[in-house]
Design an enzyme around this catalytic site. Structure first.
Site, PDB file in Angstrom:
ATOM      1  N   PHE A   1      -4.908  32.735  52.540  1.00  0.00           N
ATOM      2  CA  PHE A   1      -6.019  33.004  53.470  1.00  0.00           C
ATOM      3  C   PHE A   1      -5.967  32.059  54.674  1.00  0.00           C
ATOM      4  O   PHE A   1      -5.850  32.493  55.826  1.00  0.00           O
ATOM      5  CB  PHE A   1      -7.311  32.830  52.656  1.00  0.00           C
ATOM      6  CG  PHE A   1      -8.594  32.831  53.398  1.00  0.00           C
ATOM      7  CD1 PHE A   1      -8.816  33.684  54.481  1.00  0.00           C
ATOM      8  CD2 PHE A   1      -9.646  32.002  52.977  1.00  0.00           C
ATOM      9  CE1 PHE A   1     -10.043  33.689  55.139  1.00  0.00           C
ATOM     10  CE2 PHE A   1     -10.866  32.013  53.621  1.00  0.00           C
ATOM     11  CZ  PHE A   1     -11.062  32.841  54.709  1.00  0.00           C
ATOM     12  N   ILE A   2      -6.024  30.771  54.415  1.00  0.00           N
ATOM     13  CA  ILE A   2      -6.078  29.815  55.517  1.00  0.00           C
ATOM     14  C   ILE A   2      -4.709  29.716  56.214  1.00  0.00           C
ATOM     15  O   ILE A   2      -4.613  29.717  57.436  1.00  0.00           O
ATOM     16  CB  ILE A   2      -6.546  28.437  55.000  1.00  0.00           C
ATOM     17  CG1 ILE A   2      -7.995  28.546  54.496  1.00  0.00           C
ATOM     18  CG2 ILE A   2      -6.429  27.368  56.087  1.00  0.00           C
ATOM     19  CD1 ILE A   2      -8.530  27.308  53.787  1.00  0.00           C
TER      20      ILE A   2
ATOM     21  N   LEU B   1      -1.146  23.207  51.650  1.00  0.00           N
ATOM     22  CA  LEU B   1      -2.221  24.133  51.296  1.00  0.00           C
ATOM     23  C   LEU B   1      -2.036  24.720  49.895  1.00  0.00           C
ATOM     24  O   LEU B   1      -2.976  25.265  49.329  1.00  0.00           O
ATOM     25  CB  LEU B   1      -2.267  25.309  52.285  1.00  0.00           C
ATOM     26  CG  LEU B   1      -2.434  24.999  53.778  1.00  0.00           C
ATOM     27  CD1 LEU B   1      -2.366  26.299  54.591  1.00  0.00           C
ATOM     28  CD2 LEU B   1      -3.757  24.309  54.042  1.00  0.00           C
TER      29      LEU B   1
ATOM     30  N   TYR C   1     -10.756  21.284  39.159  1.00  0.00           N
ATOM     31  CA  TYR C   1     -10.241  21.581  40.500  1.00  0.00           C
ATOM     32  C   TYR C   1     -10.518  20.416  41.449  1.00  0.00           C
ATOM     33  O   TYR C   1      -9.622  19.935  42.157  1.00  0.00           O
ATOM     34  CB  TYR C   1     -10.880  22.875  41.022  1.00  0.00           C
ATOM     35  CG  TYR C   1     -10.641  23.125  42.487  1.00  0.00           C
ATOM     36  CD1 TYR C   1      -9.372  23.443  42.965  1.00  0.00           C
ATOM     37  CD2 TYR C   1     -11.694  23.030  43.418  1.00  0.00           C
ATOM     38  CE1 TYR C   1      -9.152  23.661  44.325  1.00  0.00           C
ATOM     39  CE2 TYR C   1     -11.482  23.244  44.769  1.00  0.00           C
ATOM     40  CZ  TYR C   1     -10.212  23.564  45.218  1.00  0.00           C
ATOM     41  OH  TYR C   1     -10.003  23.769  46.558  1.00  0.00           O
TER      42      TYR C   1
ATOM     43  N   LYS D   1      -7.908  17.973  43.542  1.00  0.00           N
ATOM     44  CA  LYS D   1      -7.879  17.848  45.008  1.00  0.00           C
ATOM     45  C   LYS D   1      -7.981  16.378  45.412  1.00  0.00           C
ATOM     46  O   LYS D   1      -7.313  15.938  46.349  1.00  0.00           O
ATOM     47  CB  LYS D   1      -9.019  18.664  45.654  1.00  0.00           C
ATOM     48  CG  LYS D   1      -8.900  20.165  45.490  1.00  0.00           C
ATOM     49  CD  LYS D   1      -7.609  20.763  46.007  1.00  0.00           C
ATOM     50  CE  LYS D   1      -7.480  20.761  47.513  1.00  0.00           C
ATOM     51  NZ  LYS D   1      -6.227  21.474  47.948  1.00  0.00           N
TER      52      LYS D   1
ATOM     53  N   ASN E   1     -17.142  25.697  52.016  1.00  0.00           N
ATOM     54  CA  ASN E   1     -16.813  27.051  51.541  1.00  0.00           C
ATOM     55  C   ASN E   1     -16.327  27.915  52.703  1.00  0.00           C
ATOM     56  O   ASN E   1     -17.130  28.292  53.561  1.00  0.00           O
ATOM     57  CB  ASN E   1     -18.047  27.708  50.926  1.00  0.00           C
ATOM     58  CG  ASN E   1     -18.259  27.268  49.507  1.00  0.00           C
ATOM     59  OD1 ASN E   1     -18.395  26.077  49.246  1.00  0.00           O
ATOM     60  ND2 ASN E   1     -18.257  28.216  48.589  1.00  0.00           N
TER      61      ASN E   1
ATOM     62  N   ARG F   1     -24.779  26.133  49.744  1.00  0.00           N
ATOM     63  CA  ARG F   1     -23.424  25.890  50.205  1.00  0.00           C
ATOM     64  C   ARG F   1     -23.425  25.844  51.729  1.00  0.00           C
ATOM     65  O   ARG F   1     -24.328  26.375  52.378  1.00  0.00           O
ATOM     66  CB  ARG F   1     -22.470  27.025  49.758  1.00  0.00           C
ATOM     67  CG  ARG F   1     -22.253  27.134  48.251  1.00  0.00           C
ATOM     68  CD  ARG F   1     -21.422  25.987  47.709  1.00  0.00           C
ATOM     69  NE  ARG F   1     -21.184  26.104  46.273  1.00  0.00           N
ATOM     70  CZ  ARG F   1     -21.949  25.544  45.334  1.00  0.00           C
ATOM     71  NH1 ARG F   1     -23.026  24.847  45.661  1.00  0.00           N
ATOM     72  NH2 ARG F   1     -21.651  25.684  44.051  1.00  0.00           N
TER      73      ARG F   1
HETATM   74  N1  LIG Z   1     -10.982  28.706  50.855  1.00  0.00           N
HETATM   75  C1  LIG Z   1     -11.819  27.698  50.648  1.00  0.00           C
HETATM   76  O1  LIG Z   1     -13.041  27.885  50.590  1.00  0.00           O
HETATM   77  C2  LIG Z   1     -11.297  26.301  50.499  1.00  0.00           C
HETATM   78  C3  LIG Z   1     -12.226  25.254  50.428  1.00  0.00           C
HETATM   79  C4  LIG Z   1     -11.757  23.965  50.261  1.00  0.00           C
HETATM   80  C5  LIG Z   1     -10.395  23.707  50.191  1.00  0.00           C
HETATM   81  N2  LIG Z   1      -9.523  24.744  50.252  1.00  0.00           N
HETATM   82  C6  LIG Z   1      -8.088  24.428  50.118  1.00  0.00           C
HETATM   83  O2  LIG Z   1      -7.363  25.088  51.130  1.00  0.00           O
HETATM   84  C7  LIG Z   1      -6.071  25.429  50.651  1.00  0.00           C
HETATM   85  C8  LIG Z   1      -5.761  26.885  50.957  1.00  0.00           C
HETATM   86  O3  LIG Z   1      -6.749  27.682  50.343  1.00  0.00           O
HETATM   87  P1  LIG Z   1      -6.922  29.227  50.662  1.00  0.00           P
HETATM   88  O4  LIG Z   1      -8.368  29.486  50.729  1.00  0.00           O
HETATM   89  O5  LIG Z   1      -6.033  29.649  51.764  1.00  0.00           O
HETATM   90  O6  LIG Z   1      -6.437  29.814  49.270  1.00  0.00           O
HETATM   91  P2  LIG Z   1      -5.376  30.985  48.968  1.00  0.00           P
HETATM   92  O7  LIG Z   1      -5.398  31.157  47.494  1.00  0.00           O
HETATM   93  O8  LIG Z   1      -5.628  32.165  49.819  1.00  0.00           O
HETATM   94  O9  LIG Z   1      -4.011  30.318  49.424  1.00  0.00           O
HETATM   95  C9  LIG Z   1      -3.306  29.446  48.614  1.00  0.00           C
HETATM   96  C10 LIG Z   1      -1.860  29.854  48.687  1.00  0.00           C
HETATM   97  O10 LIG Z   1      -1.124  28.982  47.824  1.00  0.00           O
HETATM   98  C11 LIG Z   1      -0.186  29.763  47.157  1.00  0.00           C
HETATM   99  N3  LIG Z   1       0.171  29.089  45.909  1.00  0.00           N
HETATM  100  C12 LIG Z   1      -0.583  28.953  44.791  1.00  0.00           C
HETATM  101  N4  LIG Z   1       0.092  28.316  43.848  1.00  0.00           N
HETATM  102  C13 LIG Z   1       1.305  28.024  44.381  1.00  0.00           C
HETATM  103  C14 LIG Z   1       2.457  27.391  43.877  1.00  0.00           C
HETATM  104  N5  LIG Z   1       2.521  26.932  42.620  1.00  0.00           N
HETATM  105  N6  LIG Z   1       3.533  27.245  44.683  1.00  0.00           N
HETATM  106  C15 LIG Z   1       3.503  27.737  45.961  1.00  0.00           C
HETATM  107  N7  LIG Z   1       2.440  28.377  46.477  1.00  0.00           N
HETATM  108  C16 LIG Z   1       1.358  28.515  45.693  1.00  0.00           C
HETATM  109  C17 LIG Z   1      -0.842  31.104  46.911  1.00  0.00           C
HETATM  110  O11 LIG Z   1       0.105  32.137  46.689  1.00  0.00           O
HETATM  111  C18 LIG Z   1      -1.615  31.288  48.201  1.00  0.00           C
HETATM  112  O12 LIG Z   1      -0.875  32.004  49.146  1.00  0.00           O
HETATM  113  C19 LIG Z   1      -6.057  25.085  49.163  1.00  0.00           C
HETATM  114  O13 LIG Z   1      -5.383  23.866  49.001  1.00  0.00           O
HETATM  115  C20 LIG Z   1      -7.520  24.917  48.807  1.00  0.00           C
HETATM  116  O14 LIG Z   1      -7.691  23.967  47.781  1.00  0.00           O
HETATM  117  C21 LIG Z   1      -9.936  26.031  50.406  1.00  0.00           C
END
Ligand SMILES: NC(=O)c1ccc[n+]([C@@H]2O[C@H](COP(=O)([O-])OP(=O)(O)OC[C@H]3O[C@@H](n4cnc5c(N)ncnc54)[C@H](O)[C@@H]3O)[C@@H](O)[C@H]2O)c1
Length: 362
Positions: A16-17, A85, A186, A190, A215, A254
């Site tokens: 996503f990000i 990420l 989780y 982190k 979030n 949130r």
């Molecule tokens: N979305 C949120 O609300 C949020 C909030 C706080 C922190 N984050 C952090 O931001 C980062 C990205 O989150 P996001 O929302 O894009 O999530 P997401 O699940 O859409 O993206 C995470 C990506 O990591 C990949 N991934 C997972 N396990 C993996 C592995 N073992 N090896 C390689 N790739 C792997 C997934 O395929 C996915 O494409 C994460 O580290 C998450 O902890 C997100």
């Protein structure tokens, strides 16, 4: 701002990000290399390159726990910047699947560091997407002025419907004032990522800039992952004309931050190679109850009113909101999106996605 961002490695960069960030920065990079396992829970089982990833991004489908794969990528790319990420992100899921979360989030991070050591390569900067989950329940203030960290709400407490801490209010989280004290697996992983990257980078004159995200919601979030993305889940229920079930008494809060605001913060740090002296909080600074967000989405779709169920999930924090004052002192970044605009933009995107999916089935 430099003309080229140089070579950038983005772990988990097809999610996503990462995909949204690729649109902001990949065209400006010498190389934008994504290492992503395309986790089926997020991407489905097809294993295809996500359409949302910018064409300029090179995608290496690999797991961050796979040292052989990482060795090859690091030796090839020798990245100047690493945006980390890749993560397992299910908060509640992490209690039941602790090893899965620890393996990817903790060992995946150390594997990356070991691959860098093996290649004798030190990036100029790591950028870590950390999480508000590192604060756990944060700091609360009692009516008598006393501040305290309540820690985890126990299962027994939740069974009794004791949602809040009587006579007390939650203070907005800030990296400058709120000690990290995660209450779920989780969040613990982190925080471990912050410490691991900090220890390695600090000993090699590299640097880690940590952004603790609230979030995040918006277009591009997985519509099929049942473990993350409450705004997406609520939107799909309301769109289907169903009443949204709301946990506890509806008063969980949130800070919902729109994807473009998160990407603009990351983009500033990556493109300017900002060496943040401490973690920063990325949110809107606005606290919203889950019931209010459910109501706004239900009203948008003309769906029945949300219903408060009294159900709960172990490991959920009661309140999460942040104070972005300290972030604004370190970055020129400012959040631009309010919740009504973000929710509306998300509904349009979901409609387009689901309509496109339906056409594909005809
Ligand atoms: N979305 C949120 O609300 C949020 C909030 C706080 C922190 N984050 C952090 O931001 C980062 C990205 O989150 P996001 O929302 O894009 O999530 P997401 O699940 O859409 O993206 C995470 C990506 O990591 C990949 N991934 C997972 N396990 C993996 C592995 N073992 N090896 C390689 N790739 C792997 C997934 O395929 C996915 O494409 C994460 O580290 C998450 O902890 C997100």
């Amino acid at each position: 701002m430099p003309d080229s961002l140089g070579t950038v490695l983005v772990t988990g960069g097809a999610g996503f990000i990462g995909s949204t960030l690729s649109h902001a920065l990949a065209p400006r990079s010498e190389r934008w290399v994504v290492v992503d396992s395309l986790l089926p829970q997020v991407h489905g089982t097809g294993g295809e390159r996500p359409a949302a990833l910018h064409p300029a991004a090179e995608l290496v489908v690999a797991d961050v726990t796979d040292r052989t794969a990482l060795d090859a990528v690091v030796a090839d790319v020798r990245p100047e910047v690493i945006v980390h990420l890749a993560a397992e992100t299910g908060t509640a899921q992490s209690l039941d699947e602790s090893s899965r979360h620890a393996l990817v989030n903790v060992v995946g991070t150390t594997q990356l560091l070991d691959a860098l050591t093996a290649a004798d390569h030190v990036p100029d900067l790591f950028v870590l997407a950390s999480s508000r989950a590192v604060y756990g329940e944060g700091v609360w203030r009692h009516a008598d002025g006393r501040e305290f960290q309540p820690g985890l709400r126990t299962h027994a407490q939740l069974e009794r419907g004791e949602w809040d801490h009587p006579g007390s209010v939650h203070l907005a989280n800030s990296a400058t004032t709120t000690p990290a004290a995660p209450i779920n697996v989780y969040g613990a992983t982190k925080l471990a990522q912050e410490h691991l990257l900090g220890a390695w980078a600090g000993s090699r004159d590299s640097h880690v800039s940590v952004l603790r995200l609230q979030n995040v919601y918006g277009p591009g979030q997985s519509l099929t992952n049942p473990y993350t993305g409450i705004v997406s889940l609520f939107s799909q229920l309301a769109r289907a004309g169903r009443s949204i079930p709301v946990y506890e008494d509806g008063a969980i809060t949130r800070d919902f931050v729109y994807i473009d605001d998160v990407v603009s913060a990351l983009a500033e740090v990556v493109s300017e190679r900002v060496r943040l002296p401490r973690p920063v909080d990325i949110g809107t600074g606005v606290r919203t109850t889950i019931l209010d967000v459910a109501r706004a989405i239900a009203e948008y779709h003309g769906a029945p009113a949300p219903r408060i169920t009294g159900a709960f999930r172990d490991g959920d924090v009661r309140h999460a909101a942040c104070d972005i004052t300290a972030t604004e002192e370190l970055l020129t970044w400012r959040p631009r999106w309010d919740l009504p605009s973000g929710v509306a933009a998300l509904q349009t995107w979901i409609a387009d996605e689901l309509d496109a999916g339906a056409e594909g089935l005809e």
